[in-house]
Design a protein around this motif. Sequence first.
Motif, PDB file in Angstrom:
ATOM      1  N   LYS A  75     -33.379 -30.939 -12.271  1.00  0.00           N
ATOM      2  CA  LYS A  75     -34.016 -30.913 -13.785  1.00  0.00           C
ATOM      3  C   LYS A  75     -35.482 -30.695 -13.718  1.00  0.00           C
ATOM      4  CE  LYS A  75     -29.928 -31.614 -15.370  1.00  0.00           C
ATOM      5  NZ  LYS A  75     -28.934 -30.597 -15.822  1.00  0.00           N
ATOM      6  N   GLY A 132     -39.241 -30.003 -15.723  1.00  0.00           N
ATOM      7  CA  GLY A 132     -40.171 -29.915 -16.994  1.00  0.00           C
ATOM      8  C   GLY A 132     -41.179 -28.823 -17.173  1.00  0.00           C
ATOM      9  N   GLU A 133     -41.621 -28.684 -18.249  1.00  0.00           N
ATOM     10  CA  GLU A 133     -42.875 -27.579 -18.298  1.00  0.00           C
ATOM     11  C   GLU A 133     -43.749 -27.791 -17.460  1.00  0.00           C
ATOM     12  OE1 GLU A 133     -43.558 -28.015 -22.415  1.00  0.00           O
ATOM     13  OE2 GLU A 133     -41.836 -26.814 -23.006  1.00  0.00           O
ATOM     14  N   GLU A 134     -44.273 -29.037 -16.769  1.00  0.00           N
ATOM     15  CA  GLU A 134     -45.503 -28.979 -16.304  1.00  0.00           C
ATOM     16  C   GLU A 134     -44.884 -29.607 -14.753  1.00  0.00           C
ATOM     17  OE1 GLU A 134     -48.249 -31.996 -17.856  1.00  0.00           O
ATOM     18  OE2 GLU A 134     -48.365 -30.718 -19.660  1.00  0.00           O
ATOM     19  N   SER A 135     -43.611 -29.315 -14.382  1.00  0.00           N
ATOM     20  CA  SER A 135     -43.185 -29.577 -13.144  1.00  0.00           C
ATOM     21  C   SER A 135     -43.769 -28.437 -11.995  1.00  0.00           C
ATOM     22  CB  SER A 135     -41.751 -29.670 -12.826  1.00  0.00           C
ATOM     23  OG  SER A 135     -41.036 -30.445 -13.838  1.00  0.00           O
ATOM     24  N   GLU A 195     -46.477 -24.031 -11.798  1.00  0.00           N
ATOM     25  CA  GLU A 195     -45.959 -24.736 -12.737  1.00  0.00           C
ATOM     26  C   GLU A 195     -44.566 -23.984 -13.178  1.00  0.00           C
ATOM     27  OE1 GLU A 195     -48.738 -26.395 -15.441  1.00  0.00           O
ATOM     28  OE2 GLU A 195     -49.561 -27.864 -14.023  1.00  0.00           O
ATOM     29  N   LYS A 248     -38.718 -25.657 -19.648  1.00  0.00           N
ATOM     30  CA  LYS A 248     -37.685 -26.992 -19.196  1.00  0.00           C
ATOM     31  C   LYS A 248     -36.293 -26.495 -19.261  1.00  0.00           C
ATOM     32  CE  LYS A 248     -37.302 -31.537 -21.497  1.00  0.00           C
ATOM     33  NZ  LYS A 248     -37.462 -32.196 -22.869  1.00  0.00           N
ATOM     34  N   GLU A 258     -32.431 -22.682 -19.011  1.00  0.00           N
ATOM     35  CA  GLU A 258     -33.308 -23.285 -20.114  1.00  0.00           C
ATOM     36  C   GLU A 258     -32.563 -24.356 -20.973  1.00  0.00           C
ATOM     37  OE1 GLU A 258     -36.547 -21.345 -21.952  1.00  0.00           O
ATOM     38  OE2 GLU A 258     -35.803 -19.491 -21.422  1.00  0.00           O
ATOM     39  N   ASN A 259     -33.173 -25.481 -21.250  1.00  0.00           N
ATOM     40  CA  ASN A 259     -32.453 -26.512 -22.291  1.00  0.00           C
ATOM     41  C   ASN A 259     -32.968 -26.400 -23.447  1.00  0.00           C
ATOM     42  OD1 ASN A 259     -31.615 -27.573 -19.907  1.00  0.00           O
ATOM     43  ND2 ASN A 259     -32.730 -29.376 -19.740  1.00  0.00           N
TER      44      ASN A 259
END
Length: 166
Positions: A116, A118-121, A136, A140, A165-166
């Motif tokens: 999983k 996130g947007e900044e992962s 990045e 998400k 996407e979630n």
Amino acid sequence: MLKIQEIREIIKLVDASSIEEFVYEADEVKVKLKKNSGIVISNHTPEAPKPIETVQAAPAVEAPVAKVAPAVEKQEAKTVETASTESLHKIVSPMVGTFYQAPSPDAKSFVQVGDKIGEESIVCIVEAMKLFNEIEAEVKGEIVEILVTDGELVEYGQPLFLVKEN
């Protein structure tokens, strides 16, 4: 000197506009962006046609049938694969460089299939001219597929990951 985020913004603006080429020059820095027009220009000179060899009738008829059948199957498989990946988000390379899945050769990968994010992962690093640029996710979701291998050269806009996407 431009920061990587500023370059990304320029890329997004050029991509969203109707211009085909963008050049920015300041001091010792030059940034040149071209959109992929789908036209391939090649300087390849065609070879002279080879003489046709005389072949018996039976093998000449059977050979093309054997070669065509797998190509049709591959085309159908690509169509099914394309339909299933259309709903997925593609994380693309913002630049030309070398793709790395981990911060160092002995370190754990940033992401793996099923992770999983996130947007900044941070999902990977693309190295260009000895600069290691962290990429990045900007979305998400869940990593469905990693499309390139570690150490592979990647092009600007080349898909690196597929994300549900979630």
